[in-house]
Motif scaffolding. Structure first.
Motif, PDB file in Angstrom:
ATOM      1  N   SER A 188       0.831  -1.210   0.000  1.00 36.86           N
ATOM      2  CA  SER A 188       0.000   0.000   0.000  1.00 36.86           C
ATOM      3  C   SER A 188       0.863   1.257   0.000  1.00 36.86           C
ATOM      4  O   SER A 188       0.574   2.211  -0.716  1.00 36.86           O
ATOM      5  N   ALA A 189       1.932   1.240   0.799  1.00 32.65           N
ATOM      6  CA  ALA A 189       2.843   2.397   0.844  1.00 32.65           C
ATOM      7  C   ALA A 189       3.519   2.597  -0.503  1.00 32.65           C
ATOM      8  O   ALA A 189       3.663   3.735  -0.968  1.00 32.65           O
ATOM      9  N   GLU A 190       3.920   1.499  -1.131  1.00 32.27           N
ATOM     10  CA  GLU A 190       4.579   1.598  -2.447  1.00 32.27           C
ATOM     11  C   GLU A 190       3.621   2.170  -3.487  1.00 32.27           C
ATOM     12  O   GLU A 190       3.984   3.056  -4.261  1.00 32.27           O
ATOM     13  N   LEU A 191       2.387   1.680  -3.493  1.00 29.99           N
ATOM     14  CA  LEU A 191       1.390   2.170  -4.445  1.00 29.99           C
ATOM     15  C   LEU A 191       1.057   3.631  -4.170  1.00 29.99           C
ATOM     16  O   LEU A 191       1.008   4.450  -5.090  1.00 29.99           O
ATOM     17  N   LEU A 192       0.849   3.962  -2.903  1.00 26.68           N
ATOM     18  CA  LEU A 192       0.510   5.336  -2.541  1.00 26.68           C
ATOM     19  C   LEU A 192       1.641   6.300  -2.903  1.00 26.68           C
ATOM     20  O   LEU A 192       1.391   7.393  -3.411  1.00 26.68           O
ATOM     21  N   ALA A 193       2.885   5.889  -2.669  1.00 27.53           N
ATOM     22  CA  ALA A 193       4.023   6.739  -3.035  1.00 27.53           C
ATOM     23  C   ALA A 193       4.039   6.984  -4.542  1.00 27.53           C
ATOM     24  O   ALA A 193       4.297   8.109  -4.990  1.00 27.53           O
ATOM     25  N   LYS A 194       3.762   5.948  -5.326  1.00 29.43           N
ATOM     26  CA  LYS A 194       3.752   6.125  -6.789  1.00 29.43           C
ATOM     27  C   LYS A 194       2.596   7.029  -7.230  1.00 29.43           C
ATOM     28  O   LYS A 194       2.787   7.919  -8.070  1.00 29.43           O
ATOM     29  N   ILE A 195       1.418   6.824  -6.651  1.00 29.26           N
ATOM     30  CA  ILE A 195       0.265   7.658  -7.019  1.00 29.26           C
ATOM     31  C   ILE A 195       0.532   9.120  -6.667  1.00 29.26           C
ATOM     32  O   ILE A 195       0.339  10.020  -7.497  1.00 29.26           O
ATOM     33  N   GLN A 201       4.137  16.737   3.406  1.00 27.50           N
ATOM     34  CA  GLN A 201       4.053  17.615   2.250  1.00 27.50           C
ATOM     35  C   GLN A 201       2.590  17.797   1.850  1.00 27.50           C
ATOM     36  O   GLN A 201       2.154  18.910   1.561  1.00 27.50           O
ATOM     37  N   ALA A 202       1.832  16.717   1.861  1.00 27.03           N
ATOM     38  CA  ALA A 202       0.405  16.810   1.548  1.00 27.03           C
ATOM     39  C   ALA A 202      -0.316  17.676   2.579  1.00 27.03           C
ATOM     40  O   ALA A 202      -1.161  18.508   2.217  1.00 27.03           O
ATOM     41  N   ALA A 203       0.026  17.521   3.849  1.00 25.69           N
ATOM     42  CA  ALA A 203      -0.607  18.331   4.899  1.00 25.69           C
ATOM     43  C   ALA A 203      -0.265  19.811   4.723  1.00 25.69           C
ATOM     44  O   ALA A 203      -1.132  20.680   4.869  1.00 25.69           O
ATOM     45  N   GLY A 204       0.990  20.087   4.404  1.00 19.57           N
ATOM     46  CA  GLY A 204       1.396  21.474   4.178  1.00 19.57           C
ATOM     47  C   GLY A 204       0.677  22.097   2.997  1.00 19.57           C
ATOM     48  O   GLY A 204       0.195  23.233   3.075  1.00 19.57           O
ATOM     49  N   LEU A 205       0.575  21.344   1.915  1.00 22.83           N
ATOM     50  CA  LEU A 205      -0.131  21.864   0.735  1.00 22.83           C
ATOM     51  C   LEU A 205      -1.623  22.027   1.015  1.00 22.83           C
ATOM     52  O   LEU A 205      -2.254  22.959   0.501  1.00 22.83           O
ATOM     53  N   LEU A 206      -2.193  21.163   1.837  1.00 19.57           N
ATOM     54  CA  LEU A 206      -3.596  21.298   2.237  1.00 19.57           C
ATOM     55  C   LEU A 206      -3.807  22.622   2.959  1.00 19.57           C
ATOM     56  O   LEU A 206      -4.748  23.368   2.653  1.00 19.57           O
ATOM     57  N   GLU A 225      -5.189  16.541  -1.358  1.00 16.45           N
ATOM     58  CA  GLU A 225      -4.148  16.508  -0.334  1.00 16.45           C
ATOM     59  C   GLU A 225      -4.667  15.880   0.954  1.00 16.45           C
ATOM     60  O   GLU A 225      -3.962  15.096   1.601  1.00 16.45           O
ATOM     61  N   ALA A 226      -5.908  16.206   1.326  1.00 27.77           N
ATOM     62  CA  ALA A 226      -6.505  15.598   2.529  1.00 27.77           C
ATOM     63  C   ALA A 226      -6.619  14.084   2.365  1.00 27.77           C
ATOM     64  O   ALA A 226      -6.331  13.329   3.303  1.00 27.77           O
ATOM     65  N   ALA A 227      -7.012  13.645   1.181  1.00 28.03           N
ATOM     66  CA  ALA A 227      -7.111  12.207   0.924  1.00 28.03           C
ATOM     67  C   ALA A 227      -5.747  11.541   1.071  1.00 28.03           C
ATOM     68  O   ALA A 227      -5.637  10.453   1.659  1.00 28.03           O
ATOM     69  N   LEU A 228      -4.692  12.180   0.575  1.00 28.54           N
ATOM     70  CA  LEU A 228      -3.344  11.619   0.700  1.00 28.54           C
ATOM     71  C   LEU A 228      -2.928  11.506   2.168  1.00 28.54           C
ATOM     72  O   LEU A 228      -2.376  10.481   2.583  1.00 28.54           O
ATOM     73  N   VAL A 229      -3.200  12.529   2.957  1.00 30.08           N
ATOM     74  CA  VAL A 229      -2.858  12.482   4.383  1.00 30.08           C
ATOM     75  C   VAL A 229      -3.590  11.322   5.058  1.00 30.08           C
ATOM     76  O   VAL A 229      -2.989  10.532   5.805  1.00 30.08           O
TER      77      VAL A 229
END
Length: 130
Positions: free
Chosen positions: A12-19, A85-90, A113-117
């Protein structure tokens, strides 16, 4: 059982990092490739070089996330960088939407960004729930 949970969390981490990496690569390249269309969607920027600077940083971090995911080396540090980074951009998105000369496009990015966090938190919880 824990091994399979760890394997799922790792995949899941590998897929999420790629997405997230591909998302950041595309988003970061946009102001570099077409400043005009970028500003048509996000609003006019007096200091457009700042948008381009953020674009360069997003391209770099996006590439690192993609490479880490492909190499199956998404460390805790890569995950932390991605989530923060996602939280900061959010936070920036929510602030920007209240400013003059910006558009609601920032709200769409804030949702992404919220979804990524949230997804990174879920990956961490799955991994830690041994």
């Amino acid at each position: 059982m824990n091994g399979s949970r760890d394997d799922r969390a790792r995949r899941s981490a590998e897929l999420l990092a790629k997405i997230q990496g591909w998302f950041y690569l595309a988003a970061g390249a946009w102001p570099l490739v077409s400043g005009k269309s970028f500003q048509q969607v996000t609003g006019f920027k007096v200091d457009f070089w700042l948008a381009q600077t953020v674009g360069v940083l997003l391209v770099v971090s996006g590439l690192v996330m993609i490479l880490a995911g492909r190499a199956k080396r998404v460390t805790r540090e890569i995950g932390l960088l991605a989530a923060l980074q996602a939280a900061g951009l959010l936070i920036v998105d929510v602030y920007c939407v209240t400013q003059p000369n910006t558009t609601r496009a920032y709200l769409l990015d804030a949702l992404a960004e919220a979804a990524l966090v949230i997804l990174w938190i879920r990956v961490w919880r799955t991994h830690r729930a041994k």
